[in-house]
Design a protein around this motif. Structure first.
Motif, PDB file in Angstrom:
ATOM      1  N   UNK A 176     -47.847 -20.973  86.658  1.00 28.65           N
ATOM      2  CA  UNK A 176     -47.973 -21.451  85.195  1.00 28.65           C
ATOM      3  C   UNK A 176     -47.766 -22.985  85.068  1.00 28.65           C
ATOM      4  N   UNK A 177     -48.515 -23.380  84.082  1.00 26.38           N
ATOM      5  CA  UNK A 177     -48.134 -24.690  83.653  1.00 26.38           C
ATOM      6  C   UNK A 177     -46.875 -25.036  83.823  1.00 26.38           C
ATOM      7  N   UNK A 178     -45.986 -24.435  83.225  1.00 24.50           N
ATOM      8  CA  UNK A 178     -44.535 -24.340  82.853  1.00 24.50           C
ATOM      9  C   UNK A 178     -43.831 -24.410  84.306  1.00 24.50           C
ATOM     10  N   UNK A 179     -44.262 -23.733  85.261  1.00 28.45           N
ATOM     11  CA  UNK A 179     -43.641 -23.748  86.614  1.00 28.45           C
ATOM     12  C   UNK A 179     -43.886 -25.176  87.187  1.00 28.45           C
ATOM     13  N   UNK A 180     -45.216 -25.624  87.266  1.00 30.84           N
ATOM     14  CA  UNK A 180     -45.702 -26.917  87.858  1.00 30.84           C
ATOM     15  C   UNK A 180     -44.762 -28.045  87.513  1.00 30.84           C
ATOM     16  N   UNK A 181     -44.544 -28.012  85.848  1.00 31.29           N
ATOM     17  CA  UNK A 181     -43.788 -28.826  85.343  1.00 31.29           C
ATOM     18  C   UNK A 181     -42.273 -28.891  85.525  1.00 31.29           C
ATOM     19  N   UNK A 182     -41.567 -27.817  85.792  1.00 31.85           N
ATOM     20  CA  UNK A 182     -40.315 -27.685  86.063  1.00 31.85           C
ATOM     21  C   UNK A 182     -40.216 -27.988  87.375  1.00 31.85           C
ATOM     22  N   UNK A 183     -41.222 -27.827  88.610  1.00 35.25           N
ATOM     23  CA  UNK A 183     -40.824 -28.396  89.629  1.00 35.25           C
ATOM     24  C   UNK A 183     -40.942 -29.814  89.760  1.00 35.25           C
ATOM     25  N   UNK A 184     -41.864 -30.373  88.908  1.00 39.36           N
ATOM     26  CA  UNK A 184     -42.105 -31.917  88.941  1.00 39.36           C
ATOM     27  C   UNK A 184     -40.881 -32.526  88.405  1.00 39.36           C
ATOM     28  N   UNK A 194     -37.445 -42.915  95.964  1.00 35.80           N
ATOM     29  CA  UNK A 194     -38.045 -43.418  97.268  1.00 35.80           C
ATOM     30  C   UNK A 194     -39.322 -44.243  96.749  1.00 35.80           C
ATOM     31  N   UNK A 195     -39.640 -44.590  95.571  1.00 38.30           N
ATOM     32  CA  UNK A 195     -40.750 -45.365  95.062  1.00 38.30           C
ATOM     33  C   UNK A 195     -41.968 -44.465  95.277  1.00 38.30           C
ATOM     34  N   UNK A 196     -42.080 -43.260  94.950  1.00 42.80           N
ATOM     35  CA  UNK A 196     -43.143 -42.585  95.063  1.00 42.80           C
ATOM     36  C   UNK A 196     -43.552 -41.954  93.847  1.00 42.80           C
ATOM     37  N   UNK A 197     -44.558 -41.316  94.038  1.00 37.72           N
ATOM     38  CA  UNK A 197     -45.217 -40.766  92.591  1.00 37.72           C
ATOM     39  C   UNK A 197     -45.712 -39.308  92.869  1.00 37.72           C
ATOM     40  N   UNK A 198     -45.490 -38.538  91.936  1.00 41.01           N
ATOM     41  CA  UNK A 198     -46.111 -37.085  91.977  1.00 41.01           C
ATOM     42  C   UNK A 198     -47.223 -36.924  90.919  1.00 41.01           C
ATOM     43  N   UNK A 199     -48.116 -36.601  91.183  1.00 45.56           N
ATOM     44  CA  UNK A 199     -49.124 -36.205  90.302  1.00 45.56           C
ATOM     45  C   UNK A 199     -49.556 -34.797  89.981  1.00 45.56           C
ATOM     46  N   UNK A 200     -49.646 -34.616  88.665  1.00 49.53           N
ATOM     47  CA  UNK A 200     -49.854 -32.986  88.235  1.00 49.53           C
ATOM     48  C   UNK A 200     -51.310 -33.033  88.171  1.00 49.53           C
ATOM     49  N   UNK A 201     -52.049 -32.063  88.533  1.00 45.98           N
ATOM     50  CA  UNK A 201     -53.310 -31.679  88.512  1.00 45.98           C
ATOM     51  C   UNK A 201     -54.059 -31.379  87.205  1.00 45.98           C
ATOM     52  N   UNK A 202     -54.679 -32.267  86.604  1.00 48.17           N
ATOM     53  CA  UNK A 202     -55.177 -32.107  85.250  1.00 48.17           C
ATOM     54  C   UNK A 202     -54.256 -32.124  84.080  1.00 48.17           C
ATOM     55  N   UNK A 203     -53.018 -32.152  84.209  1.00 45.04           N
ATOM     56  CA  UNK A 203     -52.072 -31.980  83.127  1.00 45.04           C
ATOM     57  C   UNK A 203     -51.683 -33.186  82.447  1.00 45.04           C
TER      58      UNK A 203
END
Length: 319
Positions: A176-184, A194-203
């Motif tokens: 679900x969208x909520x699961x992905x957002x919560x993990x992020x 770490x100076x890194x970036x996490x990208x959400x797919x389409x969100x």
């Protein structure tokens, strides 16, 4: 009669010092885009090779000498500022002779790439900075990850960050969208650390809510629906592209693109592969950094770089 004049070939020198900083010059009053900052350089004169032109421009502007053999190509950016198109050809140097000084009245400053505000740069120079900032590897989570494997993927992403992966797309279509957002949100502190970036797919909305350290990878179907960049300059935006039109549409929307499939893939067995030749042609015509995607592995990074790419993106071989 030729209605399409040849692009004006403009060279840009990316000077990096021992601290990783780059030198920027401010365009003076009275010039086009006055007040904006750019990488030093200038246009090629008639009959002059690009490398010799850059060496001459850096000598005339900064009173330094560079050896043409010491430069490494970074990115080539086709651009339009007025009626005549230009090709901005950026080369990187880590050594030169002399101390850079302003010979033409322009202000100079040394900056770490991560600390530069993209909005202060001339538009054609922004892709140069992004090419400096972006890593060569882009890891994407597998589409078949089950929705009850949240803790597993939390641990895998943390491990990837700790071993040096700096760009990760959280692509979980079975969640679900909520699961992905919560993990992020859980991973966000480690990404920032770490100076890194996490990208959400389409969100896009999820990325807006989360802020620093989180961006968005736009799906190709989203490109025709957008007219401007969906996030601020402080958040990374990528696009998923398969052809020249999508790459062209990405320039005003994103910091980088993926282009696929470069090689045959098991996930899309009926889709014709571009091959490295077509990848190079499409990438050199694109005005932003491009990752090779589809049948890629970290070992193919040099191939992607040799064909004009920023690096490689992938799924299976990256985890």
């Amino acid at each position: 009669m030729n209605d399409h004049p040849a692009p004006l070939h403009v060279m840009a020198g990316v000077l990096r010092d021992a601290h990783g900083r780059v030198l920027l010059a401010q365009r003076p009053e009275g010039k086009h885009l006055a007040g904006f900052w750019e990488f030093p350089g200038g246009k090629c004169e008639l009959g002059e090779s690009p490398q010799c032109a850059l060496a001459r421009e850096l000598r005339e502007e900064l009173d330094i000498d560079v050896s043409t053999g010491d430069g490494t190509p970074l990115i080539r950016i086709p651009w339009h500022y007025s009626e005549r198109p230009l090709l901005l050809d950026a080369w990187q140097f880590v050594r030169w002779r002399g101390t850079p000084a302003s010979l033409e009245g322009q202000a100079l400053q040394w900056c770490l790439p991560a600390e530069v505000d993209l909005a202060m740069l001339a538009p054609a120079d922004r892709p140069i900075l992004q090419a400096l900032r972006l890593p060569m590897l882009y890891a994407i989570t597998p589409a078949d990850a089950a929705s009850n494997h949240v803790r597993i993927w939390h641990a895998r992403v943390v491990a990837a960050l700790e071993r040096g992966v700096r760009l990760i797309q959280l692509r979980f279509p079975l969640w679900s969208v909520e699961q992905v957002r919560a993990l992020a949100a859980e991973l966000q502190p480690q990404a920032v650390q770490h100076g890194a970036c996490l990208l959400l797919n389409g969100d896009i909305e999820g990325a807006r809510q989360l802020g620093a350290g989180v961006g968005v990878q736009l799906r190709s179907a989203q490109l025709p629906t957008l007219r401007e960049r969906p996030l601020s300059w402080s958040q990374l935006v990528g696009t998923s592209c398969h052809d020249a039109l999508q790459l062209a549409a990405s320039v005003q929307l994103a910091d980088f693109a993926t282009l696929s499939p470069v090689a045959p893939t098991a996930s899309h067995p009926g889709t014709p592969a571009l091959g490295w030749g077509s990848f190079k042609a499409l990438t050199e015509a694109a005005a932003l950094p491009v990752y090779a995607l589809g049948g890629m592995a970290p070992a193919l990074t040099d191939d992607a770089r040799q064909h004009g790419g920023q690096g490689v993106a992938g799924i299976g071989a990256f985890w």
